[in-house]
Design an enzyme around this catalytic site. Structure first.
Site, PDB file in Angstrom:
ATOM      1  N   ASP A  61      51.816  58.776  29.463  1.00  0.00           N
ATOM      2  CA  ASP A  61      51.308  59.243  30.747  1.00  0.00           C
ATOM      3  C   ASP A  61      51.192  58.047  31.679  1.00  0.00           C
ATOM      4  O   ASP A  61      50.842  56.945  31.259  1.00  0.00           O
ATOM      5  CB  ASP A  61      49.968  59.966  30.600  1.00  0.00           C
ATOM      6  CG  ASP A  61      48.887  59.108  29.974  1.00  0.00           C
ATOM      7  OD1 ASP A  61      48.110  58.468  30.733  1.00  0.00           O
ATOM      8  OD2 ASP A  61      48.805  59.066  28.735  1.00  0.00           O
ATOM      9  N   ASP A 150      42.351  65.960  34.443  1.00  0.00           N
ATOM     10  CA  ASP A 150      41.729  64.767  33.861  1.00  0.00           C
ATOM     11  C   ASP A 150      40.274  64.756  34.302  1.00  0.00           C
ATOM     12  O   ASP A 150      39.954  64.515  35.465  1.00  0.00           O
ATOM     13  CB  ASP A 150      42.470  63.535  34.387  1.00  0.00           C
ATOM     14  CG  ASP A 150      41.929  62.216  33.836  1.00  0.00           C
ATOM     15  OD1 ASP A 150      40.830  62.212  33.262  1.00  0.00           O
ATOM     16  OD2 ASP A 150      42.605  61.189  34.021  1.00  0.00           O
ATOM     17  N   GLU A 152      36.626  63.180  33.175  1.00  0.00           N
ATOM     18  CA  GLU A 152      36.087  62.148  32.300  1.00  0.00           C
ATOM     19  C   GLU A 152      35.020  61.360  33.043  1.00  0.00           C
ATOM     20  O   GLU A 152      34.592  61.746  34.136  1.00  0.00           O
ATOM     21  CB  GLU A 152      37.211  61.223  31.846  1.00  0.00           C
ATOM     22  CG  GLU A 152      37.976  60.602  33.015  1.00  0.00           C
ATOM     23  CD  GLU A 152      39.049  59.628  32.583  1.00  0.00           C
ATOM     24  OE1 GLU A 152      38.663  58.544  32.101  1.00  0.00           O
ATOM     25  OE2 GLU A 152      40.252  59.937  32.729  1.00  0.00           O
TER      26      GLU A 152
END
Length: 261
Positions: A61, A150, A152
């Protein structure tokens, strides 16, 4: 379950900075677009520890930090899929997205895009729409991975973006449901076990629909976030054979191909 938690908490208005109240996650384990595409590799779905299975597919990624990627070299070194950062919040676009997304496709990789969520900046629906409109759309072409969220630790401030676990769960549901409405797929969720269990209070409600992309830089995967019994992708390091994150799909090339459908 999430709707009941929210009702009990008396938070009908949803989350901070949200305009319309988000809907609860759609929980349907039989949904063909749901989280069927993780493959338990131990024979028992709760077995521990989890390691890279034999025959698993290597991938990577990248974001704008990697600049222009040498995709032929990444392919020669063994990468067979890639996730490319497209957007962040509702104002940031990866200025290397075209080279990275189209370049990975050109050498034969299966590729997808991801969005870095900022739940303290705007609601989940707005960020999901921004993502889809700027590279995050899914195509039923056999070469496109479902978009990923994503979510986090906050790199700009308080770890959970100033949201309590109920509000955070609402935000993720808002993003997930909007992405599903726009594309027909639920997004992959990229997270860490510690962040998820801390910032959503171990909410298990997303596991039936959202494939898990777990980040853990260690020889084994360790415990998974609440609700998930297997990972679809494991990011095991940010240094290795390929630029950016080093990823492993929990299945064969044939199963990876199925995951695009």
């Amino acid at each position: 379950m999430l709707a009941a938690v929210i009702a009990a908490a008396g938070l009908a208005g949803g989350i901070a900075h949200a305009d319309p109240a988000p809907t609860a996650p759609r929980l349907n384990p039989n949904d063909p677009n749901g989280a069927w595409a993780g493959y338990s590799v131990e024979g028992s779905r709760d077995a521990q520890p989890r390691y890279r299975p034999a025959g698993a597919v290597s991938g990577m990624d990248v974001s704008g930090h990697q600049g222009d990627v040498d995709w032929p070299k990444a392919w020669a070194d063994g990468a067979r899929f890639a996730y490319v950062k497209a957007t962040e919040g509702t104002g940031f676009r990866n200025d290397r997205f075209g080279q990275q997304y189209d370049g990975s496709h050109a050498v034969g990789m299966i590729r997808g895009s991801y969005h870095f969520g900022l739940p303290d900046r705007s609601n989940g629906a707005d960020q999901a729409n921004f993502f889809v409109d700027n590279g995050g759309a899914w195509r039923h072409d056999g070469r496109t991975l479902p978009g990923a969220l994503d979510i986090e630790y906050n790199p700009y401030g308080e770890a959970c973006y100033g949201l309590d676990p109920v509000a955070m769960s609402w935000w993720i549901a808002d993003f997930s449901n909007t992405y599903h409405a726009r594309t027909g797929r639920f997004p992959v969720i990229y997270t860490t076990t510690n962040w998820w269990n801390r910032c959503t209070a171990s909410n298990p409600d997303f596991a039936p629909n959202n494939p898990l992309w777990i980040a853990r830089y260690a020889p084994d995967i360790g415990p998974l976030p609440a609700g998930w019994h297997y990972q679809t992708i494991w990011q095991s390091s940010n240094k290795g054979s390929f630029p950016g994150g080093q990823d492993v799909f929990n299945g064969s090339n044939k199963q990876l191909k199925r995951f695009t459908s």
